[in-house]
Motif scaffolding. Sequence first.
Motif, PDB file in Angstrom:
ATOM      1  N   ASN A 112      88.495  79.536 119.886  1.00 16.41           N
ATOM      2  CA  ASN A 112      88.320  79.292 121.337  1.00 16.41           C
ATOM      3  C   ASN A 112      87.870  77.985 121.702  1.00 16.41           C
ATOM      4  O   ASN A 112      88.361  77.418 123.002  1.00 16.41           O
ATOM      5  N   ASN A 113      87.473  77.146 120.982  1.00 12.41           N
ATOM      6  CA  ASN A 113      87.055  75.737 121.439  1.00 12.41           C
ATOM      7  C   ASN A 113      87.735  74.848 120.438  1.00 12.41           C
ATOM      8  O   ASN A 113      87.193  73.464 120.569  1.00 12.41           O
ATOM      9  N   ASN A 114      88.713  75.082 119.570  1.00 17.91           N
ATOM     10  CA  ASN A 114      89.203  74.248 118.939  1.00 17.91           C
ATOM     11  C   ASN A 114      91.085  74.726 118.661  1.00 17.91           C
ATOM     12  O   ASN A 114      91.186  75.584 117.970  1.00 17.91           O
ATOM     13  N   LEU A 115      91.928  73.667 119.158  1.00 19.20           N
ATOM     14  CA  LEU A 115      93.074  74.190 118.904  1.00 19.20           C
ATOM     15  C   LEU A 115      93.899  73.379 118.073  1.00 19.20           C
ATOM     16  O   LEU A 115      95.049  72.980 118.217  1.00 19.20           O
ATOM     17  N   ALA A 116      93.192  73.105 116.823  1.00 13.26           N
ATOM     18  CA  ALA A 116      93.728  72.150 115.856  1.00 13.26           C
ATOM     19  C   ALA A 116      94.987  72.759 115.299  1.00 13.26           C
ATOM     20  O   ALA A 116      95.876  72.168 114.978  1.00 13.26           O
ATOM     21  N   TRP A 117      94.980  74.134 115.274  1.00 16.92           N
ATOM     22  CA  TRP A 117      96.088  74.872 114.760  1.00 16.92           C
ATOM     23  C   TRP A 117      96.878  75.672 115.573  1.00 16.92           C
ATOM     24  O   TRP A 117      97.351  76.659 115.303  1.00 16.92           O
ATOM     25  N   ASN A 118      96.940  75.007 116.749  1.00 12.95           N
ATOM     26  CA  ASN A 118      97.895  75.421 117.892  1.00 12.95           C
ATOM     27  C   ASN A 118      99.296  74.764 117.584  1.00 12.95           C
ATOM     28  O   ASN A 118      99.485  73.742 116.823  1.00 12.95           O
ATOM     29  N   GLU A 119     100.478  75.557 117.495  1.00 11.40           N
ATOM     30  CA  GLU A 119     101.580  75.434 117.114  1.00 11.40           C
ATOM     31  C   GLU A 119     102.234  74.128 117.553  1.00 11.40           C
ATOM     32  O   GLU A 119     102.859  73.037 116.773  1.00 11.40           O
ATOM     33  N   HIS A 120     101.934  73.903 118.931  1.00 10.88           N
ATOM     34  CA  HIS A 120     102.360  72.434 119.469  1.00 10.88           C
ATOM     35  C   HIS A 120     101.531  71.272 118.746  1.00 10.88           C
ATOM     36  O   HIS A 120     102.397  70.285 118.305  1.00 10.88           O
ATOM     37  N   ALA A 121     100.270  71.613 118.345  1.00  9.84           N
ATOM     38  CA  ALA A 121      99.420  70.424 117.940  1.00  9.84           C
ATOM     39  C   ALA A 121      99.946  70.229 116.387  1.00  9.84           C
ATOM     40  O   ALA A 121     100.132  68.969 116.073  1.00  9.84           O
ATOM     41  N   VAL A 122     100.068  71.276 115.677  1.00 15.21           N
ATOM     42  CA  VAL A 122     100.346  71.233 114.542  1.00 15.21           C
ATOM     43  C   VAL A 122     101.849  70.369 114.189  1.00 15.21           C
ATOM     44  O   VAL A 122     102.074  69.398 113.370  1.00 15.21           O
ATOM     45  N   SER A 123     102.776  70.779 115.102  1.00 18.33           N
ATOM     46  CA  SER A 123     104.203  70.261 115.041  1.00 18.33           C
ATOM     47  C   SER A 123     104.109  68.352 115.332  1.00 18.33           C
ATOM     48  O   SER A 123     104.572  67.752 114.619  1.00 18.33           O
ATOM     49  N   SER A 124     103.232  67.983 116.545  1.00 17.16           N
ATOM     50  CA  SER A 124     103.372  66.790 116.768  1.00 17.16           C
ATOM     51  C   SER A 124     102.560  66.239 115.853  1.00 17.16           C
ATOM     52  O   SER A 124     102.873  65.030 115.304  1.00 17.16           O
ATOM     53  N   ARG A 125     101.345  66.680 115.339  1.00 13.87           N
ATOM     54  CA  ARG A 125     100.407  65.996 114.485  1.00 13.87           C
ATOM     55  C   ARG A 125     101.089  65.394 113.115  1.00 13.87           C
ATOM     56  O   ARG A 125     100.978  64.538 112.457  1.00 13.87           O
ATOM     57  N   ALA A 126     101.893  66.433 112.483  1.00 15.06           N
ATOM     58  CA  ALA A 126     102.573  66.379 111.324  1.00 15.06           C
ATOM     59  C   ALA A 126     103.525  65.062 111.254  1.00 15.06           C
ATOM     60  O   ALA A 126     103.555  64.280 110.705  1.00 15.06           O
ATOM     61  N   ILE A 127     104.259  64.985 112.593  1.00 15.96           N
ATOM     62  CA  ILE A 127     105.402  63.946 112.534  1.00 15.96           C
ATOM     63  C   ILE A 127     104.702  62.733 112.971  1.00 15.96           C
ATOM     64  O   ILE A 127     105.078  61.559 112.280  1.00 15.96           O
ATOM     65  N   ASN A 128     103.468  62.700 113.542  1.00 24.07           N
ATOM     66  CA  ASN A 128     102.654  61.348 113.939  1.00 24.07           C
ATOM     67  C   ASN A 128     102.029  61.013 112.728  1.00 24.07           C
ATOM     68  O   ASN A 128     102.116  59.721 112.291  1.00 24.07           O
TER      69      ASN A 128
END
Length: 549
Positions: A112-128
């Motif tokens: 509810n309060n942490n989207l670290a493993w949201n698919e958008h976040a994971v995709s961008s974070r890996a590339i960055n």
Amino acid sequence: MDLNFDAHKTALLKRNIQQNRQYAAYADELLEGRYRLHPNVGVLVFEDGIEWSFQTEKNPRTTQIYLHSMNYLNYLVYAHNETGEGKYLEKGKEILSHWHEHHAGMEKRETNNNLAWNEHAVSSRAINALWLKAHAPDTLEADGQFTSFIKHHLEFLTDNANYTENNHGIMMDKAVLIIALFLADAEEKKPYITIAKKRLEKVLMRDFSYRHVHLENSPEYHRIVVKWFAELAKILKEMDAGFHRTYYNKIKRAKDYLGYVIDYNHQLPLLGDTGIVNVSVDKVHDDFFDAEAGIGIFNDETKCSTLLFSAGFQNNTHKHQDDLSLIFSVNKESILADSGKYSYAKDDPFRTHLTSPAAHTTLRVEGEDYPLDILGDIRLTNYHTSSRYKYVSGEHHMYEGTALKRHVILIDGDKLIIVDDALSEKPKNFIQNFVLDDSVEVEQVNRDMMKLSTPDNTYILKSHLGEAESRIFHGKEDKAVISKKFGKLIETHRIEISKAGDDTRFFTSLVPEGDEVTLNASDYEAISFDINGRTFEIPLDTLDRRVDE
């Protein structure tokens, strides 16, 4: 799992890194603990390290996704590359290390309060993170931490349980292919390439219409997805795993659609979740019709006019309650606008309004809306062009106990005739709703006529069948607003022409000042009218007169 960061692969990676002209200033702010995540979030201040569960009151989900996406790492890398100063890369390593330590052992799912493993976040974070690692080899170096970090991201991205069948799925596959690009072992790459490629081929067949329009109801997202696929095709070719020519052709044809849908200022229409975007493609002057996507477009090179008519949808992604709606520009001037996307915050009252029928130039039922969670009975029903006129129609059976039909007739590229039919089980108040561009001023001439003035031209909006009431609304208090940039509202004018009944017809014209429109005869099969002494007798695609219960 070994990673190989050679110069060639790093150059390919750079094409997929978000850039910002203000990177130097933003990088210096990051050194002070000031984070710029997104234009609609503002500056976040973390003096003692990032609070990874932090949420803003407005757009909390956007804040969380972009906090965990880590696009801000790019500002630091670019600042280092320009200045040669190591402090920028050290800050980047500190941020990534802090994230890694905070989330070690966390279950790979949203909370509810942490989207670290949201698919958008994971995709961008890996590339960055790969972009940072390419410039700072000792990032998360202890005990193979970076390899473990990337491995966990790759496992998440390739797990079909996490995969989303929308544009976020494309982001996931893009991240998979970029990670695979850096895998040193050629055999280790193959299964990841296969997974991503098969999913992407399915997207091309599933998410584009037979005329190659992206079915997520937004020209802006159409453009984004086409751009993604053009880049993905290059990455696959780099790894000797290119698409079959059938898919390359679909990508090309999807890019061609942009030439039809842009106006003569080369801007995308604000249909669905779309903001003002300038597109550098040649304007196509031909007309366009796609029953599957629910899009009809009339272009006129002489009058520099583009009319877009929308009716029907295949999914609800980025979809508004905009069926039977019009977007119209003439002489490179926007007249009938659309709402734009504004935000994705479902509890924002303006987001609620901007996705509602009242925020679009459409025929609607007062006080009612209709569901978008199912594929309903809304469709384009006919399309015809000739040397004298252009015609398109659509039908709408999603309001309870109601059937709506809109006929749109365009003459000479700048003379618009709208014939609307409404049938209901019991009397209701039906409204022709007109949302004007913010550059248009309105003057009430009489009960049936209004003068619309653009910076360079004047048009007359007239209701030709009696018993209609008309009202003009303006500004936020009247919910007369549009949004051309994310998070920004612009006050404009909105016009309502309303009639009550259970079997109702509207005949409305929008023509340049000085043109005279006279209605001669009107029935369900045909309409007859004169414009400046020319007579038009146009057959109408009749309304399916069933009323759903």
